[in-house]
Write an enzyme that holds these catalytic residues in place. Structure first.
Site, PDB file in Angstrom:
ATOM      1  N   LYS A 288       0.830  -1.194   0.000  1.00 11.66           N
ATOM      2  CA  LYS A 288       0.000   0.000   0.000  1.00 11.66           C
ATOM      3  C   LYS A 288       0.874   1.257   0.000  1.00 11.66           C
ATOM      4  O   LYS A 288       2.036   1.211   0.402  1.00 11.66           O
ATOM      5  CB  LYS A 288      -0.877   0.011   1.261  1.00 11.66           C
ATOM      6  CG  LYS A 288      -1.945  -1.065   1.310  1.00 11.66           C
ATOM      7  CD  LYS A 288      -2.717  -0.984   2.607  1.00 11.66           C
ATOM      8  CE  LYS A 288      -3.805  -2.039   2.675  1.00 11.66           C
ATOM      9  NZ  LYS A 288      -4.898  -1.763   1.714  1.00 11.66           N
ATOM     10  N   ARG A 362     -10.510 -11.399   1.390  1.00 12.80           N
ATOM     11  CA  ARG A 362     -11.375 -12.446   0.836  1.00 12.80           C
ATOM     12  C   ARG A 362     -10.701 -13.817   0.902  1.00 12.80           C
ATOM     13  O   ARG A 362     -11.387 -14.841   0.965  1.00 12.80           O
ATOM     14  CB  ARG A 362     -11.773 -12.079  -0.593  1.00 12.80           C
ATOM     15  CG  ARG A 362     -10.624 -11.983  -1.581  1.00 12.80           C
ATOM     16  CD  ARG A 362     -10.924 -11.084  -2.768  1.00 12.80           C
ATOM     17  NE  ARG A 362     -10.899  -9.674  -2.368  1.00 12.80           N
ATOM     18  CZ  ARG A 362     -11.129  -8.660  -3.187  1.00 12.80           C
ATOM     19  NH1 ARG A 362     -11.406  -8.887  -4.472  1.00 12.80           N
ATOM     20  NH2 ARG A 362     -11.091  -7.417  -2.755  1.00 12.80           N
TER      21      ARG A 362
END
Length: 513
Positions: A288, A362
């Site tokens: 990130k 996920r």
């Protein structure tokens, strides 16, 4: 604040010695606000001087003279606005929470350590709030949630004069004491659960790991009689939980699958709650941007919500069974970290091409969903996760994104969220979105590109729930920086905790098919 220091009494409020005594005044369209007779003269004078009309959050704060019949050190008259004509119960309840939050703000400004609150009569509230139990509960929730603060790590900057928050709250009611008491007790269960979730989220990544999730769950089980289980790395390897293990590869802290069970013998159904417990998310190799990365300690807010909802479940002992699962790890870029392009195999055998290691939530939820459904055979399953930035683009910080394969369950979640002041907005899911996560080299891939990012993330999870009724809550926009409200602090909100508690409280066996 200790829960046993929040009480409900039937006593003349003016005779109680307290730091702050609170009354409410209702705006009356150009007329003098409606209020308790004990403060009628003060309100009348302020109204005549055009200093006070009872508008929402408007205040009169005065200090009774020494020979006054009022024993309190200070008296607050707080405006609630006009009688709320809102027919929607959820909106009316949230108005009351806001009022409670304003009470907490005044307590902080005058550094009151205890407060006595005179509950307003139902006619002063809303046609939607005829039940004194839920109206008293909403007001109590607002005060408790509004009094929240996290100062655990303040050392050199802490001063003796700093306000530590309330020590005691007394709610005074003239009628329906038993019913009001029930409402306040439920409010305590839900509000303290949400505050605990906020505490977890506020903990830094070096002080809240998978081991801390496990330790919290183990202690809660010991204190309340819940069932506890923790799947460690070796057991997950034997089970083939390739998603959570892959995300954990770059970390020195082992992954854990933490389970809390409330399974009464007389249960007819079981609800399964799954929460993303990503204790810090660097993005892995798909790292990130550095700006704002410190907020990625909040990536475990879904796990905090389901764990803390179990606090209330354990206390309230509903007829329905409830199981909470938190797949817990961090996502780091160590030497063994998952690579973009790697292919993994999940618990149910579905293979996945990992296109982006920053789409890790996920991956860990998939294993938890598949294993939990197989092991507990629930009537329905719900998951909460700070899953996608895309949900913030779509809904801002005002709604939680909802994706579901079952209309009845979606409506139940919408209703529970409305009652909690945690609104959700349902998004579609069909085969067109599923096509976006098709892979050339595996069964699926873990991203479908920027278009409909929230929905394609849910499409990934749908591969692991089968025909079980399922609802996915993407709380990335509401877990922190939630819509500004008097009872929601800057930082983590504890969202989804009270939604889950409301869902369980209002559960009717057979309603989800």
């Amino acid at each position: 604040m200790k829960k046993d220091r929040i009480t409900t009494i039937n006593k003349t409020a003016e005779t109680i010695e307290t730091d702050l005594l609170v009354y409410f005044a209702v705006e009356a369209k150009g007329k003098m606000p409606e209020c308790d007779t004990a403060v009628h003269s003060q309100v009348k004078k302020a109204f005549e001087l055009k200093d006070f009309s009872g508008k929402a959050a408007e205040q009169i704060l005065f200090y009774p003279p020494a020979r006054s019949k009022i024993a309190a050190a200070r008296v607050l008259v707080l405006g609630t606005g006009p009688v709320n004509k809102e027919k929607d119960k959820g909106a009316a309840l949230d108005m009351l929470r806001e009022v409670g939050g304003e009470v907490a703000k005044v307590c902080a400004s005058v550094k009151a350590r205890d407060v006595v609150v005179c509950l307003p009569p139902p006619k002063h509230l809303s046609p939607a709030l005829t039940d004194p139990e839920i109206s008293a509960g909403a007001l109590a929730e607002g005060i408790i949630l509004g009094d929240y603060r996290f100062e655990k790590y303040k050392e050199s900057t802490r001063k003796k004069t700093d306000y530590p928050g309330l020590d005691e709250i007394k709610f005074v009611c003239k009628d329906n004491l038993k019913i009001v008491h029930q409402g306040v007790e439920k409010a305590k269960n839900a509000a303290f659960a949400a505050c605990t979730a906020r505490d977890m989220a506020n903990e830094p990544g070096n002080h809240w790991t998978s081991a801390d999730f496990a330790a919290y769950a183990k202690q809660l089980a010991a204190d309340t009689g819940l069932g506890y289980r923790c799947l460690e790395k070796k057991e997950m390897e034997q089970m083939g939980m390739g998603g959570i293990l892959a995300v954990n590869q770059g970390s020195y802290v082992p992954a854990r699958m933490v389970v809390l069970e409330y399974l009464p013998e007389n249960r007819t159904e079981t609800i399964l709650l799954v929460g993303k417990g990503l204790t810090f998310d660097s993005g892995g190799i798909s790292i990130k941007p550095s700006a704002g990365m410190e907020e990625m300690k909040y990536d475990m807010c879904g796990g905090a919500a389901v764990m803390c909802a179990m606090q209330a479940v354990a206390l309230e002992k509903p007829d329905v069974g409830v199981v909470a699962i938190v797949p817990a790890t961090d996502n780091m870029s160590g030497s063994r970290a998952l690579h973009p392009g790697d292919i993994i195999s999940h618990y149910n055998g579905v293979t996945s091409e990992v296109v982006n290691t920053d789409a890790e939530g996920r991956l860990i939820l998939a294993d938890a969903l598949a294993w939990g459904i197989e092991h507990f055979k629930p009537a329905c399953v719900l998951d909460a996760a700070t899953l996608t930035g895309a949900v913030i683009i779509g809904l801002g910080h005002h709604y939680t994104g909802l994706v579901s394969n079952n209309n009845a369950l979606a409506k139940a979640v919408e209703a529970a969220g409305s009652l909690a002041g945690e609104p959700v907005w349902r998004l579609p899911l069909n085969k067109n979105y599923e096509k976006q996560i098709e892979s050339d080299v595996a069964d699926i891939k873990n991203t479908g590109g920027k278009p409909a990012g929230t929905i394609t993330a849910a499409a990934y999870l749908s591969k692991f729930v089968g025909k079980t009724p399922w609802a996915h809550l993407d709380i990335a926009g509401t877990a922190w920086e939630f819509t500004k409200k008097a009872y929601i602090p800057k930082g983590p909100s504890g969202t989804a905790t009270r939604t889950f508690i409301n869902l369980v409280r209002n559960w009717k066996p057979g309603k989800i098919k």
